[in-house]
Design a protein around this motif. Structure first.
Motif, PDB file in Angstrom:
ATOM      1  N   MET A   1     -54.357  51.876  -1.110  1.00  0.00           N
ATOM      2  CA  MET A   1     -52.995  51.388  -1.310  1.00  0.00           C
ATOM      3  C   MET A   1     -52.274  52.240  -2.338  1.00  0.00           C
ATOM      4  SD  MET A   1     -51.736  47.545  -2.482  1.00  0.00           S
ATOM      5  CE  MET A   1     -52.308  47.670  -4.193  1.00  0.00           C
ATOM      6  N   LYS A   2     -51.165  52.821  -1.937  1.00  0.00           N
ATOM      7  CA  LYS A   2     -50.307  53.531  -2.879  1.00  0.00           C
ATOM      8  C   LYS A   2     -49.559  52.495  -3.725  1.00  0.00           C
ATOM      9  CE  LYS A   2     -50.356  58.008  -1.499  1.00  0.00           C
ATOM     10  NZ  LYS A   2     -50.616  59.159  -2.383  1.00  0.00           N
ATOM     11  N   THR A   3     -49.626  52.633  -5.035  1.00  0.00           N
ATOM     12  CA  THR A   3     -48.942  51.698  -5.922  1.00  0.00           C
ATOM     13  C   THR A   3     -47.887  52.469  -6.707  1.00  0.00           C
ATOM     14  OG1 THR A   3     -51.017  50.488  -6.137  1.00  0.00           O
ATOM     15  CG2 THR A   3     -49.250  49.907  -7.647  1.00  0.00           C
ATOM     16  N   VAL A   4     -46.618  52.068  -6.541  1.00  0.00           N
ATOM     17  CA  VAL A   4     -45.499  52.818  -7.103  1.00  0.00           C
ATOM     18  C   VAL A   4     -44.664  51.900  -7.995  1.00  0.00           C
ATOM     19  CG1 VAL A   4     -43.450  54.205  -6.600  1.00  0.00           C
ATOM     20  CG2 VAL A   4     -45.413  54.265  -5.031  1.00  0.00           C
ATOM     21  N   ALA A   5     -44.498  52.270  -9.250  1.00  0.00           N
ATOM     22  CA  ALA A   5     -43.613  51.547 -10.158  1.00  0.00           C
ATOM     23  C   ALA A   5     -42.205  52.106 -10.015  1.00  0.00           C
ATOM     24  CB  ALA A   5     -44.099  51.687 -11.600  1.00  0.00           C
ATOM     25  N   VAL A   6     -41.270  51.250  -9.670  1.00  0.00           N
ATOM     26  CA  VAL A   6     -39.859  51.639  -9.599  1.00  0.00           C
ATOM     27  C   VAL A   6     -39.242  51.226 -10.931  1.00  0.00           C
ATOM     28  CG1 VAL A   6     -37.711  51.448  -8.304  1.00  0.00           C
ATOM     29  CG2 VAL A   6     -39.899  51.191  -7.126  1.00  0.00           C
ATOM     30  N   ILE A   7     -38.900  52.195 -11.759  1.00  0.00           N
ATOM     31  CA  ILE A   7     -38.598  51.870 -13.148  1.00  0.00           C
ATOM     32  C   ILE A   7     -37.460  52.720 -13.712  1.00  0.00           C
ATOM     33  CG2 ILE A   7     -40.363  53.478 -14.020  1.00  0.00           C
ATOM     34  CD1 ILE A   7     -40.937  51.423 -16.267  1.00  0.00           C
ATOM     35  N   ASN A   8     -36.663  52.088 -14.518  1.00  0.00           N
ATOM     36  CA  ASN A   8     -35.680  52.749 -15.378  1.00  0.00           C
ATOM     37  C   ASN A   8     -35.281  51.710 -16.414  1.00  0.00           C
ATOM     38  OD1 ASN A   8     -33.391  53.965 -16.600  1.00  0.00           O
ATOM     39  ND2 ASN A   8     -32.994  55.133 -14.730  1.00  0.00           N
ATOM     40  N   GLN A   9     -35.399  52.062 -17.694  1.00  0.00           N
ATOM     41  CA  GLN A   9     -35.093  51.074 -18.725  1.00  0.00           C
ATOM     42  C   GLN A   9     -33.610  50.752 -18.815  1.00  0.00           C
ATOM     43  OE1 GLN A   9     -35.768  54.225 -19.310  1.00  0.00           O
ATOM     44  NE2 GLN A   9     -35.080  54.961 -21.312  1.00  0.00           N
ATOM     45  N   LYS A  10     -32.782  51.553 -18.163  1.00  0.00           N
ATOM     46  CA  LYS A  10     -31.352  51.287 -18.115  1.00  0.00           C
ATOM     47  C   LYS A  10     -31.046  50.368 -16.936  1.00  0.00           C
ATOM     48  CE  LYS A  10     -26.879  53.654 -18.312  1.00  0.00           C
ATOM     49  NZ  LYS A  10     -26.188  52.752 -17.389  1.00  0.00           N
ATOM     50  N   GLY A  11     -30.306  49.313 -17.176  1.00  0.00           N
ATOM     51  CA  GLY A  11     -29.958  48.393 -16.111  1.00  0.00           C
ATOM     52  C   GLY A  11     -28.801  48.914 -15.272  1.00  0.00           C
ATOM     53  N   GLY A  12     -28.646  48.355 -14.083  1.00  0.00           N
ATOM     54  CA  GLY A  12     -27.506  48.682 -13.243  1.00  0.00           C
ATOM     55  C   GLY A  12     -27.551  50.024 -12.562  1.00  0.00           C
ATOM     56  N   LYS A  15     -32.075  49.909  -9.244  1.00  0.00           N
ATOM     57  CA  LYS A  15     -33.536  49.812  -9.198  1.00  0.00           C
ATOM     58  C   LYS A  15     -34.008  48.731  -8.219  1.00  0.00           C
ATOM     59  CE  LYS A  15     -35.147  47.991 -12.824  1.00  0.00           C
ATOM     60  NZ  LYS A  15     -35.419  46.681 -12.177  1.00  0.00           N
ATOM     61  N   THR A  16     -33.471  47.523  -8.368  1.00  0.00           N
ATOM     62  CA  THR A  16     -33.884  46.434  -7.490  1.00  0.00           C
ATOM     63  C   THR A  16     -33.394  46.662  -6.059  1.00  0.00           C
ATOM     64  OG1 THR A  16     -33.927  44.855  -9.325  1.00  0.00           O
ATOM     65  CG2 THR A  16     -33.742  43.940  -7.100  1.00  0.00           C
ATOM     66  N   THR A  17     -32.179  47.159  -5.929  1.00  0.00           N
ATOM     67  CA  THR A  17     -31.654  47.485  -4.595  1.00  0.00           C
ATOM     68  C   THR A  17     -32.555  48.496  -3.899  1.00  0.00           C
ATOM     69  OG1 THR A  17     -29.385  47.041  -5.301  1.00  0.00           O
ATOM     70  CG2 THR A  17     -29.675  48.409  -3.344  1.00  0.00           C
ATOM     71  N   THR A  18     -33.021  49.481  -4.665  1.00  0.00           N
ATOM     72  CA  THR A  18     -33.905  50.496  -4.101  1.00  0.00           C
ATOM     73  C   THR A  18     -35.264  49.909  -3.732  1.00  0.00           C
ATOM     74  OG1 THR A  18     -32.816  52.340  -5.220  1.00  0.00           O
ATOM     75  CG2 THR A  18     -35.141  52.639  -4.633  1.00  0.00           C
ATOM     76  N   THR A  19     -35.838  49.080  -4.615  1.00  0.00           N
ATOM     77  CA  THR A  19     -37.133  48.476  -4.315  1.00  0.00           C
ATOM     78  C   THR A  19     -37.056  47.643  -3.038  1.00  0.00           C
ATOM     79  OG1 THR A  19     -37.595  48.345  -6.693  1.00  0.00           O
ATOM     80  CG2 THR A  19     -39.018  47.084  -5.224  1.00  0.00           C
ATOM     81  N   VAL A 145     -44.713  56.915 -10.067  1.00  0.00           N
ATOM     82  CA  VAL A 145     -43.486  56.337 -10.610  1.00  0.00           C
ATOM     83  C   VAL A 145     -42.294  56.895  -9.848  1.00  0.00           C
ATOM     84  CG1 VAL A 145     -42.011  56.133 -12.654  1.00  0.00           C
ATOM     85  CG2 VAL A 145     -44.499  56.093 -12.907  1.00  0.00           C
ATOM     86  N   LEU A 146     -41.435  55.995  -9.399  1.00  0.00           N
ATOM     87  CA  LEU A 146     -40.177  56.368  -8.763  1.00  0.00           C
ATOM     88  C   LEU A 146     -39.048  55.958  -9.700  1.00  0.00           C
ATOM     89  CD1 LEU A 146     -38.552  57.360  -6.258  1.00  0.00           C
ATOM     90  CD2 LEU A 146     -38.663  54.996  -5.416  1.00  0.00           C
ATOM     91  N   ILE A 147     -38.176  56.903 -10.037  1.00  0.00           N
ATOM     92  CA  ILE A 147     -37.118  56.647 -11.019  1.00  0.00           C
ATOM     93  C   ILE A 147     -35.758  56.685 -10.345  1.00  0.00           C
ATOM     94  CG2 ILE A 147     -36.089  57.379 -13.200  1.00  0.00           C
ATOM     95  CD1 ILE A 147     -38.727  58.834 -13.829  1.00  0.00           C
ATOM     96  N   PRO A 148     -35.113  55.523 -10.149  1.00  0.00           N
ATOM     97  CA  PRO A 148     -33.722  55.521  -9.682  1.00  0.00           C
ATOM     98  C   PRO A 148     -32.813  55.899 -10.854  1.00  0.00           C
ATOM     99  CG  PRO A 148     -34.836  53.419  -9.254  1.00  0.00           C
ATOM    100  CD  PRO A 148     -35.646  54.165 -10.244  1.00  0.00           C
ATOM    101  N   LEU A 149     -31.831  56.709 -10.569  1.00  0.00           N
ATOM    102  CA  LEU A 149     -30.972  57.229 -11.633  1.00  0.00           C
ATOM    103  C   LEU A 149     -29.533  57.256 -11.150  1.00  0.00           C
ATOM    104  CD1 LEU A 149     -31.337  58.529 -14.511  1.00  0.00           C
ATOM    105  CD2 LEU A 149     -31.191  60.733 -13.361  1.00  0.00           C
ATOM    106  N   LEU A 184     -31.232  59.709  -6.909  1.00  0.00           N
ATOM    107  CA  LEU A 184     -29.890  59.383  -7.392  1.00  0.00           C
ATOM    108  C   LEU A 184     -29.320  58.224  -6.589  1.00  0.00           C
ATOM    109  CD1 LEU A 184     -27.882  62.652  -8.186  1.00  0.00           C
ATOM    110  CD2 LEU A 184     -28.543  60.824  -9.743  1.00  0.00           C
ATOM    111  N   CYS A 185     -28.804  57.227  -7.295  1.00  0.00           N
ATOM    112  CA  CYS A 185     -28.223  56.045  -6.655  1.00  0.00           C
ATOM    113  C   CYS A 185     -26.743  55.936  -7.034  1.00  0.00           C
ATOM    114  CB  CYS A 185     -28.964  54.786  -7.091  1.00  0.00           C
ATOM    115  SG  CYS A 185     -30.697  54.730  -6.587  1.00  0.00           S
TER     116      CYS A 185
END
Length: 265
Positions: A1-12, A15-19, A145-149, A184-185
Motif C-alpha cells: 500500500m502506497k501511503t501518501v501524506a497530503v500536507i501544507n501547514q498553510k490553510g486554504g 489540500k482537502t479538495t485535492t485529497t 508526501v504530496l504538497i498542494p501549493l 499547484l492549486c
C-alpha cells in the motif's frame, strides 16, 4: 500500500479538495483507495458526504483509545474508495497524547497492527494545516508526501519550513517519507504572479513539480459545498479534467519508481 501524506501547514491551498478528488480519481482508475481524514475540522469527511453516526468509531478513537483501525473505516459512494473519518474530538488529541511514548507514530502503528496493507493500493492522508502532533503522525505513517501549493509567494516561503520538518522526520526515522511532488492549486495561469511563481518553483524543485496544475474553478468549490467530489458534481468541468490528469501523472510516477527499483535490484 502506497501511503501518501497530503500536507501544507498553510490553510486554504486546496489540500482537502485535492485529497478528496484525487482519491476519487485514483479509484476511477481501478485502484483501491483509503482516504484518511486527519484534520479535526473533518472537511474531508464532509466533502465525501459521509454523515458519521455517533456510534461510529473515527480516527479519534483509533489514535486516543486504541480502537482497531478496521472498526473505523467506512465505505463511501465512490466505487473502490473507503474513508477513515475524523471528528471534532480529534482537536484534543494532541493534549491527550502528550504523555504517550512514541506519540508521533501512533497512526503508523495502527495501520501496521490493523494489517490493512493488502486491502488498499493507496492511502491518502489529509493532514491538518499545522505542523503539530497530528501532522507528524501523518508524516511518520507516510512513505511519500504530496504538497498542494497555491500560486502566491507567501506559499513559497512556507514550503521551506515544511521541507525542514520532513527532513527532521527522515533523520529520526532513518527512512522517512520522500517528497513525491508539488502540485499547484487554484492556478490562474494568465496572471503575471502565477507565471512568476511557476518559474520560481521550476527553478528550485525541477521535476518534483507536477506538470498538471489544478486551475481555479468555481465548480470545485460548489462540489465541496454539496458534499460531492467534482466527478459526481460535474464530470465535464475543468476541475474534473485536472484531477483526472493529476491521477494519471501520479500513477505514471509510481510506475517509473517501480521500474527503477526493479532495474537496480
Amino acid at each position: 500500500m502506497k501511503t501518501v501524506a497530503v500536507i501544507n501547514q498553510k490553510g486554504g491551498v486546496g489540500k482537502t479538495t485535492t485529497t478528496c478528488n484525487l482519491s476519487v480519481a485514483l479509484a476511477r482508475l481501478g485502484l483501491r483507495v483509503l482516504a484518511v481524514d486527519l484534520d479535526p475540522q473533518s472537511h474531508l469527511s464532509l466533502h465525501l458526504n459521509k454523515d458519521i453516526p455517533d456510534e461510529q468509531a473515527t480516527l479519534y478513537e483509533v489514535l486516543v483509545k486504541g480502537t482497531p483501525v478496521r472498526q473505523a473505516i467506512v465505505p463511501v459512494e465512490s466505487a473502490g474508495l473507503s474513508l477513515l473519518p475524523s471528528h471534532i474530538d480529534l482537536s484534543s488529541a494532541e493534549l491527550e497524547l502528550a504523555g504517550e511514548i512514541g506519540r508521533e507514530s501512533i497512526l503508523k502503528t495502527a495501520f501496521n497492527d490493523g494489517k490493512i496493507d493488502g486491502d488498499y493500493d493507496v492511502a491518502l492522508i489529509d493532514c491538518p494545516p499545522s505542523l503539530g502532533l497530528l501532522a507528524l503522525n501523518g508524516l511518520t505513517a507516510a512513505q511519500e508526501v504530496l504538497i498542494p501549493l497555491q500560486a502566491e509567494f507567501f506559499s513559497l516561503h512556507g514550503i521551506g519550513r515544511l521541507l525542514e520538518v520532513i527532513e527532521v522526520v527522515n533523520r529520526r526515522l532513518r527512512k522517512g517519507p520522500e517528497v513525491l511532488g508539488i502540485v499547484l492549486c487554484r492556478l490562474q495561469k494568465n496572471t503575471r504572479l502565477a507565471r512568476e511563481v511557476l518559474d520560481e518553483l521550476r527553478q528550485h524543485f525541477g521535476d518534483k513539480l507536477f506538470q498538471t496544475s489544478i486551475h481555479q474553478n468555481v465548480r470545485l468549490a460548489e462540489a465541496s459545498s454539496h458534499g460531492q467530489s467534482i466527478f459526481s458534481y460535474d464530470e465535464s468541468s475543468t476541475g474534473a479534467s485536472d484531477y483526472e490528469s493529476l491521477a494519471r501523472e501520479l500513477t505514471q510516477r509510481w510506475d517509473e519508481q517501480s521500474q527503477a527499483a526493479s532495474a537496480s535490484s
